[in-house]
Design an enzyme around this catalytic site. Structure first.
Site, mmCIF file in Angstrom:
data_model
loop_
_atom_site.group_PDB
_atom_site.id
_atom_site.type_symbol
_atom_site.label_atom_id
_atom_site.label_comp_id
_atom_site.label_asym_id
_atom_site.label_seq_id
_atom_site.Cartn_x
_atom_site.Cartn_y
_atom_site.Cartn_z
ATOM 1 N N SER A 151 -8.571 1.478 -3.474
ATOM 2 C CA SER A 151 -8.046 2.098 -2.266
ATOM 3 C C SER A 151 -7.698 3.569 -2.472
ATOM 4 O O SER A 151 -7.854 4.377 -1.555
ATOM 5 C CB SER A 151 -6.830 1.328 -1.755
ATOM 6 N N HIS A 206 -2.584 5.160 -2.517
ATOM 7 C CA HIS A 206 -3.156 5.680 -1.271
ATOM 8 C C HIS A 206 -2.821 7.162 -1.103
ATOM 9 O O HIS A 206 -3.692 7.984 -0.818
ATOM 10 C CB HIS A 206 -2.598 4.904 -0.074
#
Length: 398
Positions: A151, A206
């Site tokens: 991610s 992230h």
């Protein structure tokens, strides 16, 4: 009422849209090389996940200890010198939904970014964002658990796409520019909000990936405007690579000491589970021998002798293994560990207790019946507490 000058400007802009759209289509056609790196990264991530699956990972939620063995990111291990985990963690996923969502996002953004920056620079962007995400995770999720997932890299690709769309708005038709910027912005905002609302989501990766992906996109030469010569492109690519490595190293080195020694915690859990299995096995053998002695297939003296010479040492070994386990005081397993240690000590005492035999050795009586009965009662209570704890902390089935 619109000002006449504004109306004229708007009409000119509207009239220019077909020409901008045609120019954009021509540029997109010129950049339409096959984005093989994006597709290759998807295949690699899926292949690695399938390998972990056939190696013992669950379909929906892989055990954290297995993720650590396969290369997951944990501050305690990186701070021991295993820096390679910052990279290997980017290619690991702990379940079907995890890998599916990340790869779907990569397929939506990767091909466009690869066409804008080129395949080799896209690799640099993807890996640089992934490494930075892993490094920032050392300050948060990886402090006390094993962090895995692409991610951070995928957010970096999305950040690069956002930067490209902002920098080259003049090359994009108005509606496409609006939908591109708005769509990416909403997706990123939604993912970040959901991430901060869940302890299972590594939002640090992230954020780190997004910021570094956007930064690298500002440094790297792109192919839309066509204004960069080959020499300048090489320098900017080298600068982007150096920036990615410098940021990763600086952020990782600044991480505080790990709050949890993840490897030791997993080893402690494995030792406790093994001790409990061995305890149940010895208790099972004791029950079988008692049944055999009561049925006349084994003499009571032989049974008592096996308790002292075989089962007593077995309980002693279990107790020694459990005594070597070190858990932080706040670890929720600390109470269970104490119960296990106490249970092993009680059974060792019971096995060593002297016994008296009836005439003909048909029955055996403990030398201290009250103590014998008290030990059995406490062992049953301890065993019940341990079973209740196991039920309460058993992983949820998908």
């Amino acid at each position: 009422m619109d000002h006449p000058g504004n109306t004229s400007t708007i009409k000119q802009a509207d009239a220019a849209q077909p020409a901008i759209a045609l120019a954009f289509a021509n540029r997109r056609q010129a950049l339409a090389r096959q984005p093989w790196v994006s597709y290759a990264l998807v295949l690699i991530n899926v292949a690695v996940w399938l390998l972990t699956l056939v190696s013992g990972a669950a379909l929906m939620q892989a055990p954290a200890d297995k993720m650590l063995v396969w290369g997951g990111n944990a501050a305690s291990e990186v701070q021991r010198g295993e820096w390679w985990r910052l990279l290997t963690a980017v290619f690991l996923h702990n379940g079907l939904m995890h890998v599916a969502m990340n790869m779907a996002a990569l397929l939506c953004t990767g091909p466009t970014v690869e066409r804008v920056y080129g395949s080799r620079r896209f690799i640099l962007l993807y890996l640089g964002a992934g490494l930075a995400g892993s490094a920032l995770s050392l300050h948060f999720s990886a402090q006390h658990s094993t962090a895995v997932g692409a991610s951070g890299a995928v957010f970096g690709v999305a950040g690069a796409l956002l930067v490209a769309a902002l920098r080259h708005r003049r090359f994009l038709p108005t509606m496409l520019s609006f939908y591109t910027l708005g769509g990416i912005g909403l997706l990123l905002l939604d993912a970040m909000v959901r991430g901060f609302g869940s302890e299972r989501v590594d939002n640090a990766a992230h954020v780190g990936g997004l910021l570094v992906g956007a930064l690298l996109a500002l440094i790297l030469p792109e192919r839309i405007s066509g204004r960069h010569d080959a020499r300048q492109a090489r320098w900017r690519t080298a600068a982007a690579g150096a920036a990615a490595l410098a940021i990763t190293a600086a952020v990782a080195l600044a991480a505080p000491p790990a709050k949890v020694d993840v490897r030791s915690a997993f080893e402690a859990g494995a030792t406790m589970e093994r001790a409990l299995r061995e305890f149940d096995m010895v208790m099972g053998r004791l029950a079988l021998e008692e049944k055999a002695a009561n049925a006349g297939r084994m003499s009571q003296p032989m049974r008592a002798d096996r308790q002292r010479q075989v089962h007593g040492p077995a309980f002693r070994k279990i107790g020694a293994d459990l005594a070597a386990v070190r858990l932080p005081p706040a670890d929720p397993r600390a109470a269970v560990l104490r119960d296990l240690q106490r249970m092993a000590a009680l059974m060792e005492e019971l096995a060593a207790m002297p016994a008296a035999f009836s005439k003909g050795n048909e029955r055996v009586e403990p030398a201290d019946p009250a103590r014998h009965a008290a030990i059995l009662i406490e062992v049953r209570q301890l065993r019940m507490r341990i079973l209740n704890w196991q039920r309460a902390h058993a992983p949820a089935r998908p």
